[in-house]
Design a protein around this motif. Structure first.
Motif, PDB file in Angstrom:
ATOM      1  N   GLU A 108     -31.007  17.851  -3.055  1.00 23.17           N
ATOM      2  CA  GLU A 108     -30.806  17.936  -4.495  1.00 23.17           C
ATOM      3  C   GLU A 108     -30.499  19.604  -4.885  1.00 23.17           C
ATOM      4  N   LEU A 109     -31.408  20.186  -4.184  1.00 21.35           N
ATOM      5  CA  LEU A 109     -31.427  21.678  -4.586  1.00 21.35           C
ATOM      6  C   LEU A 109     -30.132  22.288  -3.988  1.00 21.35           C
ATOM      7  N   ARG A 110     -29.923  21.773  -2.986  1.00 17.46           N
ATOM      8  CA  ARG A 110     -28.199  22.112  -2.190  1.00 17.46           C
ATOM      9  C   ARG A 110     -27.245  21.957  -3.151  1.00 17.46           C
ATOM     10  N   ARG A 111     -27.477  20.789  -3.653  1.00 19.04           N
ATOM     11  CA  ARG A 111     -26.150  20.302  -4.742  1.00 19.04           C
ATOM     12  C   ARG A 111     -26.242  21.301  -5.917  1.00 19.04           C
ATOM     13  N   LEU A 112     -27.421  21.579  -6.423  1.00 21.05           N
ATOM     14  CA  LEU A 112     -27.437  22.233  -7.580  1.00 21.05           C
ATOM     15  C   LEU A 112     -26.771  23.620  -7.295  1.00 21.05           C
ATOM     16  N   ARG A 143     -29.406  30.890 -12.655  1.00 21.40           N
ATOM     17  CA  ARG A 143     -29.071  29.554 -13.204  1.00 21.40           C
ATOM     18  C   ARG A 143     -29.800  28.494 -12.549  1.00 21.40           C
ATOM     19  N   VAL A 144     -30.017  28.767 -11.448  1.00 20.73           N
ATOM     20  CA  VAL A 144     -30.716  27.683 -10.366  1.00 20.73           C
ATOM     21  C   VAL A 144     -32.207  27.355 -11.122  1.00 20.73           C
ATOM     22  N   ILE A 145     -32.819  28.500 -11.333  1.00 16.49           N
ATOM     23  CA  ILE A 145     -34.344  28.399 -11.902  1.00 16.49           C
ATOM     24  C   ILE A 145     -34.330  27.851 -13.234  1.00 16.49           C
ATOM     25  N   CYS A 146     -33.130  27.982 -14.080  1.00 13.75           N
ATOM     26  CA  CYS A 146     -33.078  27.906 -15.538  1.00 13.75           C
ATOM     27  C   CYS A 146     -32.780  26.104 -15.251  1.00 13.75           C
ATOM     28  N   ALA A 147     -32.039  25.955 -14.426  1.00 11.50           N
ATOM     29  CA  ALA A 147     -31.830  24.387 -14.362  1.00 11.50           C
ATOM     30  C   ALA A 147     -32.986  23.638 -14.115  1.00 11.50           C
ATOM     31  N   MET A 148     -33.788  24.254 -13.216  1.00 15.78           N
ATOM     32  CA  MET A 148     -35.070  23.506 -12.576  1.00 15.78           C
ATOM     33  C   MET A 148     -35.975  23.607 -13.697  1.00 15.78           C
ATOM     34  N   LEU A 149     -35.912  24.550 -14.654  1.00 13.26           N
ATOM     35  CA  LEU A 149     -36.869  24.356 -15.649  1.00 13.26           C
ATOM     36  C   LEU A 149     -36.517  23.950 -16.936  1.00 13.26           C
ATOM     37  N   GLY A 150     -35.254  23.478 -16.902  1.00 13.75           N
ATOM     38  CA  GLY A 150     -34.519  22.788 -18.161  1.00 13.75           C
ATOM     39  C   GLY A 150     -34.310  23.684 -19.134  1.00 13.75           C
ATOM     40  N   LEU A 151     -34.035  24.911 -18.875  1.00 17.12           N
ATOM     41  CA  LEU A 151     -33.757  26.103 -19.895  1.00 17.12           C
ATOM     42  C   LEU A 151     -32.249  26.489 -20.037  1.00 17.12           C
TER      43      LEU A 151
END
Ligand code: HEM
Length: 399
Positions: A108-112, A143-151
């Motif tokens: 999932e992380l790879r896709r993101l 962008r990746v950490i923002c996507a993970m945090l939903g921000l």
């Protein structure tokens, strides 16, 4: 060697000859009274793993800035980061945050990461040139950490500025008053912002990392709001400068060794090993600090209780006792010893898996979309002046 100049342009351009000299002559080098720089792999690894060396954050702040400084907002916030805690509190926080952070599978992380990297490259590929630090290396992990945090903050310049202001408190050198004020401002801003996000997610939970942290439980253990807010701030900040600079360093190392670059382009299966070698050769985090909890004999000197040990991660990674021919960059180097680029022991980087995925993905996308990429300034890189973080100011690329 009685004194070394850690701020000279020569040192910043290439710190490794100085580290070699220190390893051979003074593996525990007295940087200031009560503070040592450690350059050999054996002692560095031992300090990271031995519980007699631990975090002593507020004492270090008090020693550096005076006893009143511990009340400064930024030091109070950082003091709640798991990064500066000791067992058993550290273990409790790490278990709870780690559980939520580890929920996403590698695929999932790879896709993101792939999705973000493709979008970014698509945005600049038509220009024929770009500063890869600004165009790819920074925005990718943000962008990746923002996507993970939903921000939805990824392109918010104010947050990027505040992140850099806060990250400065991890420098080895003493900060000026204006830098502490800026870091206080950042700490207050993050605290207020993430508290408001937590309130909103309590009302309307989702499947993002913040909602998971709010629900996180381990037996009868839960996280308090203060702990959640501080450790979201840590996750937000910790992956920025580190991964961004590491991507720049990886590209530079590969382009400075064209035979290795060509080999990797023809053997993409070597990507994980190549990233590992880049992490060893030019790590983005150069220093991890610990304090001695008791008097200990180490590397031929007597370290006294309370003294600070600056563990030279990049220095240890070039120790020939751990890595034969350490100054050679070889993407298929047999993994005899463990590079210390993600630290070691209980504080081993929580984001190491994510960071490796981001680095591997970014390289794969660049190789596929921009196979003829060149770095015109590769032989005269402009390094940042930080000692803790090693990274490039800019990375001009043409294709
Ligand atoms: C190439 C990129 C990265 C490098 C080189 C790096 C390096 C490190 C190092 C050396 C430490 C240990 C510090 C110490 O022992 O004092 C650490 C800890 C940590 N890192 Fe990373 N890091 C990277 C990416 C990330 C990412 C992407 C995240 C999360 C989004 C992250 C989150 C953390 C956290 C939470 C800790 C504290 C762990 C603990 O105290 O138990 N890092 N990192």
């Amino acid at each position: 060697m009685s004194s070394i100049d850690l701020h000279s342009p020569e040192f910043l351009a290439d710190p490794y000859p100085t580290f070699r000299h220190l390893r051979e002559t003074a593996p525990l080098f007295p940087l200031q009274p009560g503070a040592w720089l450690v350059t050999r792999h054996a002692e560095a690894d031992r300090i990271l793993r031995d519980p007699r060396f631990a975090k002593d954050y507020l004492s270090t702040v008090a020693r550096r800035y005076g006893p009143d400084a511990v009340e400064e907002p930024v030091f109070q916030v950082v003091n709640r980061f798991m990064l500066v805690m000791n067992p058993p509190e550290h273990l409790r926080l790490r278990a709870l945050v780690g559980k939520a952070f580890g929920v996403k599978q590698a695929a999932e992380l790879r896709r993101l990461a792939l999705d973000v990297a493709e979008t970014l490259v698509e945005g600049f590929i038509g220009q024929g040139r770009a500063d890869l630090m600004a165009a790819l290396a920074y925005p990718l992990p943000v962008r990746v950490i923002c996507a993970m945090l939903g921000l939805r903050l990824e392109d918010n310049l104010e947050f990027q500025r505040e992140t850099q202001a806060l990250a400065r408190v991890f420098e080895m050198s003493r900060l000026a008053r204006a830098d502490i004020d800026a870091a206080n401002h950042a700490a207050r801003m993050f605290d207020g912002y993430f508290r408001a996000v937590c309130r909103a997610r309590r009302q309307a939970p989702g499947d993002d990392l913040i909602s998971l942290l709010l629900r996180a439980e381990d037996g009868d253990q839960r996280l308090s709001e203060d702990e959640i807010v501080a450790n979201i701030t840590l996750l937000f900040v910790a992956g920025h400068e580190t991964t961004a600079n590491m991507l720049g360093n990886t590209l530079l190392s590969l382009h400075r060794h064209p035979d290795q670059l060509a080999r990797l382009q023809s053997r993409p299966d070597l990507l994980p090993q190549a990233v590992n070698e880049a992490l060893r050769y030019e790590p983005a985090v150069q220093i991890a600090a610990r304090a001695a909890l008791e008097d200990v004999a180490l590397g031929g000197v007597g370290v006294r209780r309370g003294e600070t040990l600056y563990v030279g991660l990049g220095a240890a990674n070039r120790d020939p006792a751990a890595f034969p021919e350490p100054d050679a960059f070889r993407i298929d180097r047999p993994g005899a010893a463990n590079p210390l680029s993600f630290g070691g022991g209980v504080h081993y980087c929580l984001g190491a898996r994510l960071a490796r995925i981001e680095l591997e993905t970014a390289l794969a996308v660049l190789f596929r979309r921009l196979p003829g990429l060149e770095l015109p300034d590769g032989d005269r890189p402009r390094w940042k002046s930080s000692l803790t973080i090693r990274g490039l100011e800019r990375l001009e690329a043409v294709w």
